[in-house]
Design a protein around this motif. Structure first.
Motif, PDB file in Angstrom:
ATOM      1  N   PRO A  18       0.782  -1.081  -0.061  1.00  0.00           N
ATOM      2  CA  PRO A  18      -0.152   0.183  -0.117  1.00  0.00           C
ATOM      3  C   PRO A  18       0.905   1.235   0.179  1.00  0.00           C
ATOM      4  O   PRO A  18       2.112   1.155   0.489  1.00  0.00           O
ATOM      5  CB  PRO A  18      -0.845  -0.014   1.212  1.00  0.00           C
ATOM      6  CG  PRO A  18       0.060  -0.948   2.054  1.00  0.00           C
ATOM      7  CD  PRO A  18       0.779  -1.801   1.144  1.00  0.00           C
ATOM      8  N   SER A  28       2.320   4.333   1.307  1.00  0.00           N
ATOM      9  CA  SER A  28       2.469   5.102   2.604  1.00  0.00           C
ATOM     10  C   SER A  28       3.110   6.499   2.549  1.00  0.00           C
ATOM     11  O   SER A  28       4.292   6.793   2.639  1.00  0.00           O
ATOM     12  CB  SER A  28       3.375   3.905   3.466  1.00  0.00           C
ATOM     13  OG  SER A  28       4.489   3.897   2.721  1.00  0.00           O
ATOM     14  N   TYR A  87       5.917  10.981   0.327  1.00  0.00           N
ATOM     15  CA  TYR A  87       6.774  10.717  -0.435  1.00  0.00           C
ATOM     16  C   TYR A  87       7.637  12.062  -0.745  1.00  0.00           C
ATOM     17  O   TYR A  87       6.794  12.819  -1.320  1.00  0.00           O
ATOM     18  CB  TYR A  87       6.653   9.837  -1.704  1.00  0.00           C
ATOM     19  CG  TYR A  87       6.191   8.382  -1.377  1.00  0.00           C
ATOM     20  CD1 TYR A  87       7.122   7.574  -1.134  1.00  0.00           C
ATOM     21  CD2 TYR A  87       4.727   8.046  -1.522  1.00  0.00           C
ATOM     22  CE1 TYR A  87       6.843   6.460  -0.944  1.00  0.00           C
ATOM     23  CE2 TYR A  87       4.564   6.864  -1.243  1.00  0.00           C
ATOM     24  CZ  TYR A  87       5.719   5.647  -0.937  1.00  0.00           C
ATOM     25  OH  TYR A  87       5.084   4.575  -0.643  1.00  0.00           O
ATOM     26  N   ASP A 125       8.023   1.656  -4.315  1.00  0.00           N
ATOM     27  CA  ASP A 125       8.416   1.949  -3.086  1.00  0.00           C
ATOM     28  C   ASP A 125      10.111   1.667  -2.813  1.00  0.00           C
ATOM     29  O   ASP A 125      10.231   0.284  -2.617  1.00  0.00           O
ATOM     30  CB  ASP A 125       7.481   1.558  -2.051  1.00  0.00           C
ATOM     31  CG  ASP A 125       8.039   1.923  -0.543  1.00  0.00           C
ATOM     32  OD1 ASP A 125       9.183   1.932  -0.058  1.00  0.00           O
ATOM     33  OD2 ASP A 125       6.933   2.767   0.074  1.00  0.00           O
ATOM     34  N   GLU A 164      10.570  -0.585   0.520  1.00  0.00           N
ATOM     35  CA  GLU A 164      10.098  -1.901   0.635  1.00  0.00           C
ATOM     36  C   GLU A 164      10.711  -2.689  -0.776  1.00  0.00           C
ATOM     37  O   GLU A 164      10.561  -3.885  -0.750  1.00  0.00           O
ATOM     38  CB  GLU A 164       8.659  -1.722   0.388  1.00  0.00           C
ATOM     39  CG  GLU A 164       8.056  -1.280   1.557  1.00  0.00           C
ATOM     40  CD  GLU A 164       8.034  -2.102   2.847  1.00  0.00           C
ATOM     41  OE1 GLU A 164       8.033  -3.467   2.477  1.00  0.00           O
ATOM     42  OE2 GLU A 164       8.015  -1.862   3.940  1.00  0.00           O
ATOM     43  N   ALA A 187      -4.618   8.450   0.368  1.00  0.00           N
ATOM     44  CA  ALA A 187      -3.885   7.610   1.261  1.00  0.00           C
ATOM     45  C   ALA A 187      -3.564   8.251   2.740  1.00  0.00           C
ATOM     46  O   ALA A 187      -3.018   7.663   3.578  1.00  0.00           O
ATOM     47  CB  ALA A 187      -2.516   6.891   0.603  1.00  0.00           C
ATOM     48  N   GLU A 188      -3.472   9.711   2.404  1.00  0.00           N
ATOM     49  CA  GLU A 188      -2.901  10.605   3.536  1.00  0.00           C
ATOM     50  C   GLU A 188      -4.057  10.576   4.597  1.00  0.00           C
ATOM     51  O   GLU A 188      -4.999  10.544   4.434  1.00  0.00           O
ATOM     52  CB  GLU A 188      -2.561  11.947   3.133  1.00  0.00           C
ATOM     53  CG  GLU A 188      -1.524  12.065   2.103  1.00  0.00           C
ATOM     54  CD  GLU A 188      -1.177  13.459   1.365  1.00  0.00           C
ATOM     55  OE1 GLU A 188      -1.878  14.255   1.801  1.00  0.00           O
ATOM     56  OE2 GLU A 188       0.096  13.510   1.028  1.00  0.00           O
TER      57      GLU A 188
END
Length: 192
Positions: free
Chosen positions: A35, A37, A40, A147, A150, A191-192
């Motif tokens: 997902p 996160s 960025y 990402d 990850e 997503a925030e």
């Protein structure tokens, strides 16, 4: 009154021509491994760093690199070569295709002259010319958002459009790139 009617008809035809000349751009989201996160803050375009071309045309490839970098920097991200939080990789699929079109050969309306000879002007019988073939290109712009921590895909966004004229190809590719970036930024905001 007649002049107003002709102006309205002219305006309608202009709008119709404008819509018919635009081809749709579809965006597809795929390959979500982790997902998003946010936030960025930095990114790198891997194609630019390792000299990998994503398009057959070097000119379009350079335009996409510049466009991606400028669009992301305009949204507050910083280009970082050594330790980016977000890695971007892009490629394309440029598939030449052909389309057959048929034109109605029935020069008379379905009323009137058909009464005298229904077989000659029957809309279901012998009413097509030879097909005409037109060439176009189905262009897919594929952008991977990775990402870096990850080392997994946040998502792959694929923009698909048709190009019927090579003179407008770069313009359509950049519009597709804009839609991909807008889609990604919208995903970040959610997503925030």
């Amino acid at each position: 009154m007649n002049q107003i009617h002709s102006k309205n008809l002219f305006a309608f035809l202009l709008i119709l021509v404008g819509f018919s000349s635009c081809s749709a751009i579809d965006i597809f989201k795929e390959n979500v491994e982790v997902p998003i996160s946010p936030p960025y803050k930095s990114f790198v375009i891997i194609n630019q760093e390792i000299g990998m071309r994503g398009f057959s045309s070097q000119f379009i490839d350079q335009q996409v690199q510049i466009h991606l970098q400028q669009a992301l920097e305009a949204r507050g991200l910083v280009y970082e070569k050594t330790e980016p939080e977000l890695v971007i990789r892009y490629t394309s699929n440029e598939d030449p295709r052909k389309r057959e079109t048929y034109q109605n050969n029935n020069v008379y309306p379905y009323w009137g002259y058909r009464v005298w000879d229904p077989w000659m002007y029957n809309p279901y019988f012998n009413n097509r010319n030879n097909p005409t073939t037109s060439s176009y290109e189905l262009v897919q712009v594929i952008v991977d958002f990775i990402d870096q921590k990850e080392d997994k895909l946040l998502m792959t966004l694929t923009g698909v459009t048709e190009v019927s004229n090579q003179k407008t190809k770069s313009k359509k590719v950049l519009k597709t790139t804009d839609k991909i970036i807008a889609y990604f930024i919208n995903e970040l905001k959610e997503a925030e």
